[in-house]
Design a protein around this motif. Sequence first.
Motif, PDB file in Angstrom:
ATOM      1  N   VAL A  15       0.835  -1.204   0.000  1.00 25.10           N
ATOM      2  CA  VAL A  15       0.000   0.000   0.000  1.00 25.10           C
ATOM      3  C   VAL A  15       0.869   1.252   0.000  1.00 25.10           C
ATOM      4  CG1 VAL A  15      -1.602   1.365   1.410  1.00 25.10           C
ATOM      5  CG2 VAL A  15      -2.042  -1.066   0.995  1.00 25.10           C
ATOM      6  N   ARG A  16       1.892   1.271   0.818  1.00 23.21           N
ATOM      7  CA  ARG A  16       2.775   2.444   0.886  1.00 23.21           C
ATOM      8  C   ARG A  16       3.438   2.671  -0.475  1.00 23.21           C
ATOM      9  NH1 ARG A  16       2.695   6.872   1.810  1.00 23.21           N
ATOM     10  NH2 ARG A  16       1.687   6.321   3.730  1.00 23.21           N
ATOM     11  N   LYS A  17       3.897   1.597  -1.118  1.00 22.13           N
ATOM     12  CA  LYS A  17       4.502   1.721  -2.452  1.00 22.13           C
ATOM     13  C   LYS A  17       3.483   2.248  -3.457  1.00 22.13           C
ATOM     14  CE  LYS A  17       8.165  -1.723  -2.234  1.00 22.13           C
ATOM     15  NZ  LYS A  17       8.680  -2.973  -2.801  1.00 22.13           N
ATOM     16  N   PHE A  18       2.262   1.715  -3.398  1.00 22.13           N
ATOM     17  CA  PHE A  18       1.208   2.160  -4.306  1.00 22.13           C
ATOM     18  C   PHE A  18       0.945   3.655  -4.121  1.00 22.13           C
ATOM     19  CE2 PHE A  18      -3.080   3.420  -5.198  1.00 22.13           C
ATOM     20  CZ  PHE A  18      -3.316   2.894  -6.447  1.00 22.13           C
ATOM     21  N   VAL A  19       0.730   4.074  -2.876  1.00 22.88           N
ATOM     22  CA  VAL A  19       0.410   5.482  -2.602  1.00 22.88           C
ATOM     23  C   VAL A  19       1.551   6.388  -3.028  1.00 22.88           C
ATOM     24  CG1 VAL A  19      -0.087   7.162  -0.779  1.00 22.88           C
ATOM     25  CG2 VAL A  19      -1.246   4.938  -0.779  1.00 22.88           C
ATOM     26  N   TYR A  34      -5.809   4.643   4.165  1.00 20.19           N
ATOM     27  CA  TYR A  34      -6.574   3.755   5.009  1.00 20.19           C
ATOM     28  C   TYR A  34      -6.810   2.454   4.247  1.00 20.19           C
ATOM     29  CZ  TYR A  34      -7.230   8.317   7.063  1.00 20.19           C
ATOM     30  OH  TYR A  34      -6.997   9.556   7.588  1.00 20.19           O
ATOM     31  N   VAL A  35      -6.433   1.354   4.863  1.00 23.17           N
ATOM     32  CA  VAL A  35      -6.455   0.058   4.201  1.00 23.17           C
ATOM     33  C   VAL A  35      -7.656  -0.747   4.672  1.00 23.17           C
ATOM     34  CG1 VAL A  35      -5.152  -2.077   3.849  1.00 23.17           C
ATOM     35  CG2 VAL A  35      -3.945   0.094   4.096  1.00 23.17           C
ATOM     36  N   CYS A  50      -9.442  -2.846  -0.634  1.00 28.86           N
ATOM     37  CA  CYS A  50      -9.714  -1.438  -0.912  1.00 28.86           C
ATOM     38  C   CYS A  50      -8.733  -0.551  -0.156  1.00 28.86           C
ATOM     39  CB  CYS A  50     -11.149  -1.069  -0.579  1.00 28.86           C
ATOM     40  SG  CYS A  50     -11.537  -1.095   1.168  1.00 28.86           S
ATOM     41  N   LEU A  51      -8.650   0.668  -0.659  1.00 34.46           N
ATOM     42  CA  LEU A  51      -7.736   1.662  -0.112  1.00 34.46           C
ATOM     43  C   LEU A  51      -8.401   3.021  -0.228  1.00 34.46           C
ATOM     44  CD1 LEU A  51      -4.837   2.678   0.709  1.00 34.46           C
ATOM     45  CD2 LEU A  51      -4.309   2.655  -1.741  1.00 34.46           C
ATOM     46  N   VAL A  52      -8.270   3.836   0.810  1.00 32.08           N
ATOM     47  CA  VAL A  52      -8.721   5.220   0.754  1.00 32.08           C
ATOM     48  C   VAL A  52      -7.475   6.086   0.891  1.00 32.08           C
ATOM     49  CG1 VAL A  52     -10.091   7.023   1.864  1.00 32.08           C
ATOM     50  CG2 VAL A  52     -10.954   4.665   1.782  1.00 32.08           C
ATOM     51  N   VAL A  53      -7.279   6.976  -0.097  1.00 36.84           N
ATOM     52  CA  VAL A  53      -6.170   7.923  -0.043  1.00 36.84           C
ATOM     53  C   VAL A  53      -6.777   9.281   0.291  1.00 36.84           C
ATOM     54  CG1 VAL A  53      -4.233   8.962  -1.267  1.00 36.84           C
ATOM     55  CG2 VAL A  53      -4.914   6.613  -1.798  1.00 36.84           C
ATOM     56  N   ASN A  54      -6.384   9.817   1.437  1.00 36.63           N
ATOM     57  CA  ASN A  54      -6.848  11.124   1.886  1.00 36.63           C
ATOM     58  C   ASN A  54      -5.761  12.132   1.532  1.00 36.63           C
ATOM     59  OD1 ASN A  54      -6.691  12.953   4.776  1.00 36.63           O
ATOM     60  ND2 ASN A  54      -8.574  12.977   3.588  1.00 36.63           N
ATOM     61  N   TYR A  55      -6.146  13.181   0.791  1.00 36.45           N
ATOM     62  CA  TYR A  55      -5.144  14.160   0.379  1.00 36.45           C
ATOM     63  C   TYR A  55      -5.728  15.556   0.299  1.00 36.45           C
ATOM     64  CZ  TYR A  55      -7.070  13.586  -4.394  1.00 36.45           C
ATOM     65  OH  TYR A  55      -7.894  13.529  -5.497  1.00 36.45           O
ATOM     66  N   ARG A  56      -4.837  16.519   0.226  1.00 36.43           N
ATOM     67  CA  ARG A  56      -5.194  17.919   0.020  1.00 36.43           C
ATOM     68  C   ARG A  56      -4.757  18.275  -1.394  1.00 36.43           C
ATOM     69  NH1 ARG A  56      -6.669  21.287   3.681  1.00 36.43           N
ATOM     70  NH2 ARG A  56      -5.749  20.104   5.370  1.00 36.43           N
ATOM     71  N   GLN A  80      -4.265  21.129  -4.733  1.00 39.71           N
ATOM     72  CA  GLN A  80      -3.583  22.408  -4.893  1.00 39.71           C
ATOM     73  C   GLN A  80      -4.459  23.578  -4.474  1.00 39.71           C
ATOM     74  OE1 GLN A  80      -4.901  20.690  -7.405  1.00 39.71           O
ATOM     75  NE2 GLN A  80      -6.340  22.209  -8.180  1.00 39.71           N
ATOM     76  N   LYS A  81      -5.735  23.364  -4.383  1.00 40.60           N
ATOM     77  CA  LYS A  81      -6.690  24.402  -3.987  1.00 40.60           C
ATOM     78  C   LYS A  81      -6.869  24.452  -2.471  1.00 40.60           C
ATOM     79  CE  LYS A  81     -11.230  25.815  -5.301  1.00 40.60           C
ATOM     80  NZ  LYS A  81     -12.482  25.536  -5.940  1.00 40.60           N
ATOM     81  N   GLY A  82      -6.271  23.471  -1.790  1.00 38.38           N
ATOM     82  CA  GLY A  82      -6.423  23.365  -0.341  1.00 38.38           C
ATOM     83  C   GLY A  82      -7.596  22.500   0.071  1.00 38.38           C
ATOM     84  N   GLY A  83      -8.320  21.955  -0.920  1.00 40.81           N
ATOM     85  CA  GLY A  83      -9.478  21.128  -0.629  1.00 40.81           C
ATOM     86  C   GLY A  83      -9.098  19.740  -0.156  1.00 40.81           C
ATOM     87  N   LEU A  84      -9.911  19.207   0.736  1.00 41.98           N
ATOM     88  CA  LEU A  84      -9.699  17.845   1.227  1.00 41.98           C
ATOM     89  C   LEU A  84     -10.458  16.861   0.347  1.00 41.98           C
ATOM     90  CD1 LEU A  84      -9.965  18.442   5.060  1.00 41.98           C
ATOM     91  CD2 LEU A  84      -7.907  17.973   3.718  1.00 41.98           C
ATOM     92  N   VAL A  85      -9.761  15.806  -0.038  1.00 36.36           N
ATOM     93  CA  VAL A  85     -10.291  14.826  -0.977  1.00 36.36           C
ATOM     94  C   VAL A  85      -9.982  13.429  -0.443  1.00 36.36           C
ATOM     95  CG1 VAL A  85     -10.248  14.039  -3.378  1.00 36.36           C
ATOM     96  CG2 VAL A  85      -9.706  16.439  -2.848  1.00 36.36           C
ATOM     97  N   ASN A  86     -10.909  12.510  -0.669  1.00 39.56           N
ATOM     98  CA  ASN A  86     -10.660  11.090  -0.444  1.00 39.56           C
ATOM     99  C   ASN A  86     -10.870  10.379  -1.766  1.00 39.56           C
ATOM    100  OD1 ASN A  86     -10.069  10.813   2.350  1.00 39.56           O
ATOM    101  ND2 ASN A  86     -12.212  11.196   2.794  1.00 39.56           N
ATOM    102  N   GLU A  87      -9.915   9.571  -2.133  1.00 38.01           N
ATOM    103  CA  GLU A  87     -10.066   8.710  -3.295  1.00 38.01           C
ATOM    104  C   GLU A  87     -10.217   7.290  -2.764  1.00 38.01           C
ATOM    105  OE1 GLU A  87      -8.004   8.539  -7.589  1.00 38.01           O
ATOM    106  OE2 GLU A  87      -8.737  10.362  -6.654  1.00 38.01           O
ATOM    107  N   VAL A  88     -11.330   6.659  -3.089  1.00 34.18           N
ATOM    108  CA  VAL A  88     -11.637   5.309  -2.636  1.00 34.18           C
ATOM    109  C   VAL A  88     -11.358   4.379  -3.809  1.00 34.18           C
ATOM    110  CG1 VAL A  88     -13.424   3.784  -1.718  1.00 34.18           C
ATOM    111  CG2 VAL A  88     -13.428   6.239  -1.124  1.00 34.18           C
ATOM    112  N   LEU A  89     -10.461   3.426  -3.611  1.00 34.01           N
ATOM    113  CA  LEU A  89     -10.016   2.542  -4.684  1.00 34.01           C
ATOM    114  C   LEU A  89     -10.277   1.093  -4.299  1.00 34.01           C
ATOM    115  CD1 LEU A  89      -6.625   4.354  -5.344  1.00 34.01           C
ATOM    116  CD2 LEU A  89      -8.796   4.678  -6.575  1.00 34.01           C
ATOM    117  N   ILE A  90     -10.979   0.379  -5.172  1.00 35.35           N
ATOM    118  CA  ILE A  90     -11.295  -1.031  -4.969  1.00 35.35           C
ATOM    119  C   ILE A  90     -10.400  -1.844  -5.901  1.00 35.35           C
ATOM    120  CG2 ILE A  90     -13.122  -2.778  -4.969  1.00 35.35           C
ATOM    121  CD1 ILE A  90     -13.677  -0.296  -3.137  1.00 35.35           C
ATOM    122  N   PHE A  91      -9.748  -2.857  -5.358  1.00 40.43           N
ATOM    123  CA  PHE A  91      -8.771  -3.647  -6.098  1.00 40.43           C
ATOM    124  C   PHE A  91      -9.290  -5.043  -6.420  1.00 40.43           C
ATOM    125  CE2 PHE A  91      -6.321  -0.386  -4.146  1.00 40.43           C
ATOM    126  CZ  PHE A  91      -5.196  -0.209  -4.925  1.00 40.43           C
TER     127      PHE A  91
END
Length: 127
Positions: A6-10, A78-79, A83-89, A91-102
């Motif tokens: 997961v760390r490598k993927f992210v 979050y594992v 599935c994996l959820v990537v929580n990020y900010r 360039q606009k400062g907005g908070l985003v979660n990308e939910v990925l199903i493998f």
Amino acid sequence: MDHVAVRKFVDSWVTAWNAHDVDAVLAHFAEDVTFRSPVAAQLVGGDGTIRGKAALRAYWTEGLRRIPDLRFEVLGSYVGVDCLVVNYRNQKGGLVNEVLIFDGPLVVEGYGTYLGDDANPAGATAG
């Protein structure tokens, strides 16, 4: 899902996005991927559902054209089971979660989710 994988993927995912390397991002996705996002609806129309890797390439290419300063800062990952959820900010400062199903090593389904009620959460310019 293995935490080292997961760390490598992210790390690979965020590096590719910040380099605006669509091909490197797409390397993680299956040919028959489905991706849903309100930003997809904004940029390419429809209900925000993208079907297939070629359509995902077209969407992200358009996104990078209209968001030339795109940049992500990963805040956490979050594992779950397949599935994996990537929580990020962004360039606009907005908070985003990308939910990925493998399915195995590839993403077969994804969801872009945004915090708040910003009508333009990714900061895209007009078409």
